[in-house]
Design a protein around this motif. Structure first.
Motif, short mmCIF file in Angstrom:
data_model
loop_
_atom_site.label_atom_id
_atom_site.label_comp_id
_atom_site.label_asym_id
_atom_site.label_seq_id
_atom_site.Cartn_x
_atom_site.Cartn_y
_atom_site.Cartn_z
N LEU A 83 0.74 -1.23 -0.16
CA LEU A 83 -0.16 0.12 -0.04
C LEU A 83 0.63 1.17 0.09
N GLU A 84 2.29 0.98 0.26
CA GLU A 84 3.07 2.41 0.34
C GLU A 84 2.88 3.24 -0.86
N PRO A 85 3.22 2.85 -2.13
CA PRO A 85 3.09 3.79 -3.28
C PRO A 85 1.80 4.55 -3.16
N GLN A 86 0.75 3.96 -3.17
CA GLN A 86 -0.61 4.71 -3.03
C GLN A 86 -0.61 5.77 -1.79
N HIS A 87 -0.57 5.13 -0.45
CA HIS A 87 -0.20 6.23 0.54
C HIS A 87 0.67 7.35 0.35
N THR A 88 2.01 6.95 -0.20
CA THR A 88 2.86 8.06 -0.70
C THR A 88 1.98 9.05 -1.64
N ALA A 89 1.57 8.70 -2.63
CA ALA A 89 0.94 9.43 -3.46
C ALA A 89 -0.47 10.41 -2.83
N ASP A 90 -1.10 9.60 -1.97
CA ASP A 90 -2.12 10.49 -1.37
C ASP A 90 -1.66 11.55 -0.44
N ALA A 91 -0.47 11.19 0.37
CA ALA A 91 0.01 12.07 1.28
C ALA A 91 0.51 13.16 0.43
N ALA A 92 1.23 13.12 -0.77
CA ALA A 92 1.69 13.99 -1.64
C ALA A 92 0.30 15.06 -1.97
N ALA A 93 -0.62 14.36 -2.48
CA ALA A 93 -1.60 14.97 -2.97
C ALA A 93 -2.25 15.78 -1.80
N LYS A 94 -2.30 15.25 -0.47
CA LYS A 94 -2.87 16.27 0.47
C LYS A 94 -2.01 17.30 1.15
N LEU A 95 -0.62 16.97 1.08
CA LEU A 95 0.20 18.17 1.27
C LEU A 95 0.36 19.47 0.29
N GLY A 96 -0.34 18.74 -1.05
CA GLY A 96 -0.25 19.95 -2.03
C GLY A 96 1.15 20.26 -2.37
N LEU A 97 2.10 19.04 -2.52
CA LEU A 97 3.30 19.20 -2.94
C LEU A 97 3.43 19.55 -4.48
N GLU A 98 4.41 20.38 -4.59
CA GLU A 98 4.78 20.79 -6.06
C GLU A 98 5.88 19.85 -6.65
N HIS A 99 6.68 19.32 -5.46
CA HIS A 99 8.02 18.68 -5.97
C HIS A 99 8.00 17.53 -4.65
N ILE A 100 8.11 16.30 -5.08
CA ILE A 100 8.38 15.72 -3.88
C ILE A 100 9.73 14.58 -3.93
N VAL A 101 10.16 14.53 -2.82
CA VAL A 101 11.62 13.73 -2.72
C VAL A 101 11.21 12.45 -2.27
N ILE A 102 11.57 11.16 -2.85
CA ILE A 102 11.47 10.10 -2.40
C ILE A 102 12.81 9.37 -2.15
#
Ligand code: SF4
Ligand code: SF4
Length: 290
Positions: A83-102
């Motif tokens: 579930l980690e990939p979708q959780h990461t994407a959901d968190a990025a969307a909620k934080l409103g990130l323009e750029h994410i570092v993984i």
């Protein structure tokens, strides 16, 4: 030298504060995500999380290696969380990130070194938050590097980061599980496979590296076509970790930055508190607008 060195005045760390900080922490907990901000005891966590910038650390919080500078736990890693990939994407969307570092721990135990999880995270982010630019910071994947890099490059992150960490002379003590030239080769391979992906690397200073050795690392990086460079002060996370040899003055960081720009890096971040992901999004956005 004293057992616990005093930090100089220029290493000033802002305390965690404010609504943004709490929201970031809550969101990471809710989505069961680890962050390198916490695991590496990053000194910038107060500033970054307040601005809702966080670096997600995938593939668990236990690493199969034990680098002398790193605060991440070593041991038998956990099972990969599907579930980690979708959780990461959901968190990025909620934080409103323009750029994410993984980033991730090293997973020498997995048949693909964890590359497929990076691919799934990139795919989930592209589906969920298509405008977010994606920067990945990967391990060296040891003897699985060719296949791992090929798979990840095919998923097309915007920035591919892999840190050299220090000068080659210090590898046996500081980064014993890794090979300097293998790390360089990995980044060269990314660029060869897809020149539209920006490549990035970084080193820590204050571990007894000499000035000319740092210049040589810059030349090696440019020979491998590496686009972005980060340099920051090594800080000892606990007394069990390797000691700081020297606190490099801010002016010396500036001097290194000038030399790096002259050598042709597109982006250079060099200051005592610079970390691989520090201001990564702001710097990348400026470059894209230029
Ligand atoms: Fe996290 Fe990077 Fe900021 Fe440190 S610099 S707190 S690791 S985002
Ligand atoms: Fe830390 Fe990375 Fe070394 Fe693991 S491989 S101990 S996460 S620096």
């Amino acid at each position: 030298k004293p057992v616990r060195q005093r930090k100089p005045d220029w290493i000033r760390v802002k305390a965690p504060m404010g609504k943004g900080f709490e929201e970031t922490r809550k969101l990471m907990r809710e989505h069961k995500l680890n962050t390198v901000c916490e695991e590496a005891a990053c000194p910038n966590i107060g500033e970054c999380w307040t601005k809702k910038h966080a670096t997600v650390m995938i593939l668990g919080d236990v690493c199969t290696r034990a680098c002398a500078f790193c605060n991440v736990k070593t041991g038998m890693p956990l099972k990969v969380d599907p579930l980690e990939p979708q959780h990461t994407a959901d968190a990025a969307a909620k934080l409103g990130l323009e750029h994410i570092v993984i980033t991730s721990v090293d997973r020498d135990d997995l048949p693909d070194g964890g590359a497929s999880q990076f691919v799934k995270v990139i795919e989930a982010l592209r589906r969920t938050t298509p405008d977010t630019t994606i920067e990945i910071l990967t391990p060296d994947f040891r003897n699985k590097a060719d296949a791992a890099v090929e798979a990840i490059v095919t998923a097309r992150p915007d920035v591919y980061n892999h840190n050299l960490e220090t000068v080659p002379r210090l590898y046996p003590n500081i980064r014993p599980g890794a090979r300097y030239y293998a790390s360089l080769r990995l980044l060269e391979q990314v660029k060869r496979l897809d020149p539209s992906i920006f490549t990035k690397s970084g080193i820590m200073l204050g571990l007894s590296e000499q000035r000319l050795e740092v210049h040589q690392v810059m030349d090696d990086m440019r020979s491998a076509d590496i686009d972005f460079l980060t340099m920051g002060q090594y800080l000892q996370p606990t007394p069990k970790h390797v000691k700081v040899d020297e606190f490099i003055k801010p002016q010396a960081f500036d001097a290194y930055a000038s030399i790096a720009r002259a050598k042709g890096f597109l982006l250079v971040a060099s200051s005592p508190l610079t970390r691989s992901s520090y201001h990564a999004g702001d710097d990348f956005a400026k470059l894209r607008q230029a």
